[in-house]
Design an enzyme around this catalytic site. Structure first.
Site, PDB file in Angstrom:
ATOM      1  N   TRP B 321      56.772  92.579  -2.356  1.00  0.00           N
ATOM      2  CA  TRP B 321      56.559  92.548  -3.889  1.00  0.00           C
ATOM      3  C   TRP B 321      54.928  92.509  -4.245  1.00  0.00           C
ATOM      4  CZ3 TRP B 321      53.588  89.483  -7.111  1.00  0.00           C
ATOM      5  CH2 TRP B 321      54.083  89.745  -8.459  1.00  0.00           C
ATOM      6  N   HIS B 322      54.401  91.796  -3.151  1.00  0.00           N
ATOM      7  CA  HIS B 322      52.772  91.674  -3.253  1.00  0.00           C
ATOM      8  C   HIS B 322      52.097  93.177  -2.982  1.00  0.00           C
ATOM      9  CE1 HIS B 322      53.543  87.361  -3.543  1.00  0.00           C
ATOM     10  NE2 HIS B 322      52.353  87.544  -4.137  1.00  0.00           N
ATOM     11  N   GLY B 323      52.871  94.062  -2.225  1.00  0.00           N
ATOM     12  CA  GLY B 323      52.023  95.188  -2.019  1.00  0.00           C
ATOM     13  C   GLY B 323      52.673  96.172  -0.887  1.00  0.00           C
ATOM     14  N   PHE B 487      49.025  94.109  -8.233  1.00  0.00           N
ATOM     15  CA  PHE B 487      50.391  94.178  -7.858  1.00  0.00           C
ATOM     16  C   PHE B 487      51.423  94.465  -9.140  1.00  0.00           C
ATOM     17  CE2 PHE B 487      48.415  92.575  -4.434  1.00  0.00           C
ATOM     18  CZ  PHE B 487      48.303  91.141  -4.305  1.00  0.00           C
TER      19      PHE B 487
END
Lengths: 324, 487
Positions: B321-323, B487
């Site tokens: 999700w973060h990257g 993000f």
């Protein structure tokens, strides 16, 4: 709800007003404290610290550090003696481009001063980068004044104005002391193509975009119109060891247009001094170089009253020739 | 539009003034327009992505509520696919294509997949998750489908939390958007104070620390172990101040408008375990994953191995999700392993604590736990900050070199130079961090503002003025974007 709104607005306004007063008091106090030194042109890099009011001077110098060097290291008195004229040097080190010079000139005249001739030492690279113009922190080291603050806001926006104001509360500002260096004894042992190339890369940090040149050329023209409405203006391309600088033909063409349109003469004195020993670095004259340049090249150019499109150097200083 | 910009300084008071001048009926429209302007300040065209997901989820909500059984689930699935599809297209497609190409090259398959790098719509991960929580809650019967399209759109686009959270739940936000809010002096000033506090964390602490972090992490090979270690510790505090500062500004600005957003950070570095850390860090995201991934998978009400699996799934997804980068995936996996490890070794650790007698010294025990937890979390941050696995490995390898040069006063002085921080920076950081930590550690709880409210008015005003001047004076030069914007 209405009562809460009124209470909020009243308290917010009071808090803002109180802080504004405190800030104004501190800024003016710090500026006054720094100005207690009664600065002379050769003791400071500041323009406002040495800017008179309702006075007449013979010459005003504009330009970058190439022109400021005529005052640094006590050169100012030497140049005044060589030219036999009273000089106010408003040139700015650290990339005094067209924007800082326009701002300084505006303040000079707004304060009721007069001048016989403005000598603008123009370098081609100032017309190729915002770093020497609106992005230049030309307000750093300047005492606070409302007339200059207007110029800062005009060219550097709200952010520049904020930095201008807040810098007056920094230790580095409050601690400013006169520079009493007697002379610049540095020399360049020999011209270095590598050093010259590095310096040129540094000066042309945004490349040589013709659109950028046009933008600052227009601003320069605005300065020409402003200055010539009030006094006489002369352009000088100062001496350098850097060799062929990009944009020089474009600058010359621009200056020729100013000459034909506004009657502003220019003197291309880039090659007037080519002896490395007369330079402190590849693009700044040392004290000997400054003294020689002022007496042998600048004075004839100014005394010649701007006759001719390009006054040739009377003689090449020193035995060395500039390598091609 | 950035919170730490002059544009926002004009935008926000204007919106607030108009908000309270307008009648309640028209306020949703004002906030929607303002939120659109706020979002379009970045790349205007990307509002179309928002509009797409808003329309899809608004319709899905209404349909889900009317549907039964399989149809209900199918509509929810379509909604989730649409939302995740946006994420895949804009965020993960280049990453997937690059990895497939790399794999294909290994097995000798010639034609590469096209890698089209698209600028990520700002806040995509945040508003997508917020939109998904709506349809899921409608599906679960915990939330009525919103009939008012404008209010639903505002739920997704509410500008204080649009681009970097907190990721809200419909049960909290939608009813508040329906209610009329009046101008209340205490609430408005409380919101403004929180915004100022967030600014302190962001522009004074986070941006200043980022200079040192960038200097080291951009060229780790050029720095000694002490500098690399300090930069890593700095990054832990930078990301905390950056993200929690943003959350403070978001929560504060919403509070001014009368909207209460959820708490997103609760002194995470005071945690005594990684499990506790995830109850205090980015609370809105961790609770999202807990409610919509961990618990549906079975949570902890399953076998031990099932629990481990569920934890790893959650943290791998969280990392992703973060990257779209393996560093984030490994970061997530590492945290998953921390949690799995802490469960697996719980008895062992308890025995160890008893054996060394630490249980007889609760304060020392707590301090040791906090330090160890911070060390584990900070080590994982290396992966989060590094641009690639190779860069992360480089950083880790540099951690253990050049410690000998630290001996002597000159060594420490050189450290400041190596990190690009002068004496003034150090003083500003120490004072600012002391303020933030001091406020977090007030005895008997409570907030610093509550304590200040008990003081005479001249003391309060002096404190507010001092805080504002501190921010104005020591805001780090250069407008740096918030870390979580990407993000």
């Amino acid at each position: 709800m209405h009562r809460d709104v009124v209470r909020f607005v009243a308290r917010a306004a009071t808090l803002v007003a109180l802080n504004a007063l405190v800030l104004a008091a501190l800024v003016y106090a710090s500026s006054a404290y720094v100005l207690r030194h009664h600065w002379r042109n050769w003791e400071t890099e500041s323009d406002l610290a040495i800017m008179p009011a309702r006075e007449h001077v013979d010459l005003v110098f504009l330009g970058t550090s190439h022109a400021r060097t005529f005052s640094r290291a006590s050169n100012h008195r030497r140049v005044e003696m060589a030219l036999d004229r009273r000089i106010l040097n408003l040139a700015r080190g650290g990339g005094g481009g067209v924007v800082p010079m326009r701002a300084a000139l505006s303040v000079f005249f707004e304060r009721g001063n007069t001048v016989d001739t403005i000598v603008y030492f123009i370098d081609p690279w100032v017309l190729y980068s915002a770093a020497w113009n609106e992005d230049n922190a030309f307000y750093e080291g300047e005492p606070f004044s409302l007339d200059f603050a207007r110029q800062v806001y005009r060219y550097a926006g709200a952010r520049g104005l904020r930095d201008y104001v807040l810098e007056k509360l920094t230790w580095s500002w409050i601690d400013a002391a006169p520079d009493r260096t007697e002379q610049d004894e540095r020399i360049v042992p020999a011209r270095s193509a590598d050093a010259a190339a590095k310096r040129i890369a540094n000066l042309y940090n945004a490349g040589t975009d013709p659109a950028v040149f046009r933008k600052y050329a227009a601003l320069l023209e605005d300065l020409v119109v402003f200055a010539t409405a009030r006094t006489r203006l002369v352009f000088v391309i100062p001496p350098t060891l850097l060799g062929d600088e990009p944009g020089t033909p474009e600058l010359r063409a621009l200056l020729k247009r100013f000459r034909s349109t506004y009657g502003v003469p220019f003197f291309d004195l880039r090659d007037s001094i080519t002896t490395p020993a007369l330079f402190g670095d590849h693009d700044h004259l040392n004290t000997r170089g400054v003294t020689l340049f002022a007496a042998e090249f600048l004075r004839p150019a100014l005394d010649g009253d701007g006759r001719g499109p390009q006054t040739p150097p009377l003689r090449t200083a020193g035995a060395g020739r500039r390598p091609s | 539009m950035l919170f730490n910009s002059l544009e926002f300084l004009v935008f926000f008071p204007t919106v607030v003034a108009l908000y309270f001048l307008l009648r309640h009926r028209a306020r949703w429209l004002l906030l929607l327009v303002a939120s659109s302007i706020f979002y379009m300040w970045f790349i205007p065209a990307y509002i179309l992505v928002l509009v797409f997901t808003i329309v899809v989820d608004y319709v899905a909500g209404l349909l889900i509520e009317r549907a039964q059984g399989f149809r209900r689930r199918a509509i929810l699935t379509c909604s989730i696919v649409a939302n995740v599809g946006c994420l895949v297209v804009f965020k993960y497609a280049p990453f997937i294509a690059r990895n497939v190409d790399a794999l294909a090259a290994q097995v000798g398959w010639i034609p590469p997949l096209p890698v089209i790098d698209v600028i990520l719509p700002i806040g995509l991960s945040f508003h997508t998750f917020q939109a998904m929580s709506y349809t899921i809650e409608v599906y679960r019967g915990h939330q009525r489908a919103e009939r008012h399209f404008g209010l639903y759109a505002l739920y997704v686009m509410f500008f204080p939390q649009l681009v970097a959270g907190p990721i809200e739940r419909p049960q909290n936000l939608l009813p508040q958007l329906h209610r009329e809010h009046t101008f209340e002096y205490e609430r408005v000033t409380s919101g403004l104070k929180l915004m100022a506090w967030g600014m302190l964390k962001k522009v004074v602490i986070a941006d200043r620390l980022s200079r040192a972090v960038d200097l080291v992490y951009d060229h780790p090979g050029a720095h000694r172990g002490p500098a690399v270690l300090l930069a890593t510790v700095f990054f832990a505090y930078q990301i905390y101040c950056d993200f929690s500062g943003y959350s403070d500004i978001a929560i504060g600005s919403a509070r001014v408008l009368g909207i209460r957003l959820m708490e997103n950070f609760r002194c995470p570095y005071h945690s005594r375990s990684v499990r506790e850390f995830w109850r205090r860090w980015h609370i809105s995201l961790s609770t999202w994953f807990k409610d919509y991934v961990f618990i549906p998978l079975g949570g902890s009400r399953t076998s031990r191995s099932g629990q481990y699996r569920n934890l790893m799934v959650v943290f791998l997804l969280s990392g992703l999700w973060h990257g779209a980068n393996w560093t984030f995936v490994i970061w997530g996996a590492l945290h998953g392993l921390y949690l799995v490890g802490s469960i697996a070794t719980e008895r062992l650790r308890r025995g160890l604590v008893a054996a060394v007698g630490l249980d007889r010294h609760p304060r020392l025990h707590a301090a040791v736990q906090v330090v160890i937890t911070f060390a584990l979390v900070d080590f994982a941050w290396i992966l989060f900050r590094a641009t690639s696995l190779a860069a992360a490995a480089k950083v880790v390898s540099r951690l253990f070199r050049g410690w000998g040069a630290l001996l002597g006063a000159a060594g420490f002085a050189g450290l400041g130079t190596e990190l690009g921080l002068d004496r003034l920076d150090v003083v500003v950081l120490l004072v600012s961090v002391a303020l933030v930590e001091g406020a977090a550690r007030l005895p008997e709880g409570g907030s610093v503002w509550d304590r200040l409210a008990e003081r005479p008015v001249w003391v309060r005003w002096a404190a507010y003025s001092a805080l504002l001047w501190w921010i104005v004076f020591f805001a780090d030069a250069g407008q740096r974007q918030f870390i979580y914007f990407v993000f």
